[in-house]
Design an enzyme around this catalytic site. Structure first.
Site, PDB file in Angstrom:
ATOM      1  N   CYS A  95      35.035  39.823  55.296  1.00  0.00           N
ATOM      2  CA  CYS A  95      35.842  39.639  54.093  1.00  0.00           C
ATOM      3  C   CYS A  95      37.255  39.181  54.426  1.00  0.00           C
ATOM      4  O   CYS A  95      37.917  39.766  55.283  1.00  0.00           O
ATOM      5  CB  CYS A  95      35.881  40.974  53.372  1.00  0.00           C
ATOM      6  N   ARG A 121      30.231  35.830  42.139  1.00  0.00           N
ATOM      7  CA  ARG A 121      30.746  37.121  42.586  1.00  0.00           C
ATOM      8  C   ARG A 121      32.267  37.197  42.439  1.00  0.00           C
ATOM      9  O   ARG A 121      32.840  38.262  42.317  1.00  0.00           O
ATOM     10  CB  ARG A 121      30.349  37.280  44.063  1.00  0.00           C
TER      11      ARG A 121
HETATM   12  P1  IMP Z   1      30.406  45.281  55.965  1.00  0.00           P
HETATM   13  O1  IMP Z   1      29.435  46.419  55.931  1.00  0.00           O
HETATM   14  O2  IMP Z   1      31.739  45.686  56.535  1.00  0.00           O
HETATM   15  O3  IMP Z   1      29.852  44.053  56.589  1.00  0.00           O
HETATM   16  O4  IMP Z   1      30.741  44.925  54.443  1.00  0.00           O
HETATM   17  C1  IMP Z   1      29.749  44.503  53.552  1.00  0.00           C
HETATM   18  C2  IMP Z   1      30.379  44.338  52.173  1.00  0.00           C
HETATM   19  O5  IMP Z   1      31.350  43.289  52.177  1.00  0.00           O
HETATM   20  C3  IMP Z   1      29.422  43.928  51.085  1.00  0.00           C
HETATM   21  O6  IMP Z   1      28.646  44.993  50.587  1.00  0.00           O
HETATM   22  C4  IMP Z   1      30.355  43.362  50.032  1.00  0.00           C
HETATM   23  O7  IMP Z   1      30.933  44.355  49.225  1.00  0.00           O
HETATM   24  C5  IMP Z   1      31.439  42.738  50.865  1.00  0.00           C
HETATM   25  N1  IMP Z   1      31.291  41.273  51.001  1.00  0.00           N
HETATM   26  C6  IMP Z   1      30.178  40.538  51.183  1.00  0.00           C
HETATM   27  N2  IMP Z   1      30.466  39.223  51.335  1.00  0.00           N
HETATM   28  C7  IMP Z   1      31.802  39.133  51.217  1.00  0.00           C
HETATM   29  C8  IMP Z   1      32.707  38.029  51.276  1.00  0.00           C
HETATM   30  O8  IMP Z   1      32.361  36.869  51.510  1.00  0.00           O
HETATM   31  N3  IMP Z   1      34.024  38.338  51.081  1.00  0.00           N
HETATM   32  C9  IMP Z   1      34.450  39.594  50.843  1.00  0.00           C
HETATM   33  N4  IMP Z   1      33.648  40.652  50.822  1.00  0.00           N
HETATM   34  C10 IMP Z   1      32.328  40.430  51.001  1.00  0.00           C
END
Ligand code: IMP
Length: 499
Positions: A317, A416
């Site tokens: 993100c 989104r």
């Molecule tokens: P991770 O577990 O730290 O990889 O975070 C996953 C979460 O990041 C997802 O469940 C979303 O809420 C968020 N997310 C997914 N794609 C994006 C993006 O492109 N930008 C910002 N947040 C994202």
């Protein structure tokens, strides 16, 4: 004048748990990780609970039907990504619901009039070696026979040969009657040395196939997450744009829970979406993401069954850099939990909270739970496994898996992020990346769950609810972060750094 929050917002890495007394009964074997997925009234049971507090992210690179089956088998839930056509997403949901934990709806079906060439083409397309031969060629038609590779010789048989001339006909088949239990089906499989047992109803119509290999998998998974019909429970992501087409199709496919997937859920679009779903369907719906009390209460009052927390903490993100919105994940969870607990006291309604994004180490999960989250959602964590739907690539001597954000150009999931203006966005909120390949979901989950249970025993808790009550959590200073890792020693090359 603007409102200021001058306390810095915190991340999970800034906290540690302080051990409580560990009694002799407090052993990992006695720890239960069951947790509510959806809201419930005090004294009643939630309509859906998870057997482990894990959900996989609403992302193209993480949650398809394969991941959903694998995670439900271990006791958690996947929310199948919504950045695909309505028909494709509904088909994935249908596949999960049809999986039936041992009882499989036949996916390769032909009529007796089809030919060997048709059998070979179907095998190539689906990868299934067993073809059900039914009167009308459907999965639920009258069963007339079965074809497996033992029934034909490619080198000798003509490709035009009709199936009726070489199938094993129904009269020669060993089959089970509908209503048979999995263990009875397995007895027949063993007794007759079968690989596949068809299950038919009283009119000889095909109900399911039971495969020897699925039975073995089923037996090893006592925590699998099943609905009343013994199908796996599955979720799906929706957006606030096309929900009037998407939701009916997902509900018809049998979805158990929806979640509105958005980087900022504190909006009138979400309220309208939740209300539409509540008014028209009997299906659970979560909303989010929010990072404060106001956002939480707004979504709960709109009717949300659970609320997702987190803006900007995800591994892929870049929302915080691009737009300057967000909040440290631990601070966000703590504030929303406080609002939830107060809401529970006032109304007797418990609304589960999902901490979404930013889990880097396994202990972050335990911290999120101790702080009051009921379950976590993870993207990066699951993207590393065989079961995620992306390519595994070799980089030098290591393997990696592809992993991209829903807000990246690659995913093109603009719904989104769209806040109601013209469709399409001018900038990305996510990156395209790789994550280190880590093996199978099951082996990694076993390790992570082992760590969570062990920490819970240190804290004197045998359930998540108890952990939330008794946890003592301390802030750590920047210097104690250094103290927390291996320090002042020379690491041997073989030392493994683990999740
Ligand atoms: P991770 O577990 O730290 O990889 O975070 C996953 C979460 O990041 C997802 O469940 C979303 O809420 C968020 N997310 C997914 N794609 C994006 C993006 O492109 N930008 C910002 N947040 C994202």
């Amino acid at each position: 004048m603007a409102t200021y929050y001058l306390e810095p917002s915190r991340t999970f890495s800034e906290f540690l748990l302080i051990p409580n007394l560990t009694t002799k009964e407090c052993t990992p074997a006695n720890v239960r990780l069951k947790t509510p997925l959806v809201k419930y009234k005090q004294g009643e049971a939630p309509a859906i609970s998870l057997n482990i507090p894990f959900s996989s992210a609403v992302m193209q690179a993480v949650s398809d039907d394969g991941m959903a089956i694998a995670l439900a088998r271990c006791g958690g839930i996947s929310f199948i990504f919504g950045s695909q056509s309505v028909a494709d997403q509904a088909a994935m949901v249908r596949k999960v619901k049809g999986y039936k934990a041992g009882f499989v709806v036949s996916r390769s079906n032909l009529t007796p009039e089809h030919t060997l060439a048709d059998v070979l083409a179907l095998k190539e397309q689906t990868g299934h070696a067993t073809v059900a031969v039914t009167e009308d060629g459907t999965a639920k038609g009258k069963l007339l026979g079965i074809v497996t590779s033992r029934d034909y010789r490619i080198s000798r048989d003509s490709q035009d040969k009709p199936i009726r001339d070489f199938m094993t006909p129904f009269a020669s088949l060993i089959y089970g009657q509908s209503g048979i239990t999995l263990s009875e089906a397995n007895d027949l499989i063993w007794e007759h040395k079968l690989n596949c047992l068809p299950i038919v109803d009283e009119r000889q119509c095909l109900d399911y196939l039971v495969f020897r290999k699925d039975y073995d998998a089923h037996k090893e998974n006592p925590l699998e997450l099943l609905d009343a019909n013994k199908s796996y429970i599955v979720g799906a992501g929706i957006n606030t744009k096309d929900y009037k087409e998407r939701v009916p199709a997902l509900v018809a496919a049998g979805v158990d829970a929806l979640v509105i997937d958005s980087s900022d859920g504190y909006s009138e679009w979400q309220r309208e979406t939740v209300q539409y779903v509540k008014e028209n369907f009997d299906v659970k719906i979560g909303a989010g993401n929010v990072v404060d009390r106001e956002g939480f209460l707004y979504l709960v009052e709109s009717g949300a069954d659970f609320v997702k927390v987190g803006i900007g903490g995800g591994s892929i993100c870049i929302t915080r850099e691009q737009k300057g919105i967000g909040r440290g994940q631990a601070s966000a969870v703590m504030e929303v939990v406080e609002a939830r607990d107060q809401y529970f006291k006032e109304t007797g309604i418990y609304v589960p909270i999902c901490s979404d994004g930013g889990i880097v180490h396994d202990y972050h999960i335990t911290l999120a739970l101790a702080m009051g989250a009921d379950f976590v959602m993870m993207g990066r964590y699951f993207a590393r496994f065989d079961e995620s739907p992306t390519r595994k690539l070799r980089v030098g001597n290591n393997f990696v898996k592809e992993f991209w954000g829903e807000g990246s150009n690659r995913a093109r999931n603009w719904q989104r992020y769209d806040t109601g203006g013209k469709s399409g966005l001018l900038f990305e909120e996510g990156v395209d990346s790789y994550v280190p390949y880590a093996g199978t979901l099951q082996e990694n989950l076993d390790k992570t769950i082992g760590k969570i249970k062990s920490t819970m025993c240190n804290c004197g808790a045998t359930s998540i609810e108890e952990l939330q009550r008794v946890a003592r959590i301390t802030l750590v200073s920047a210097t104690s972060l250094v103290e927390g890792g291996a320090h002042d020693v020379i690491l041997k090359e073989s030392s493994l750094s683990e999740e």
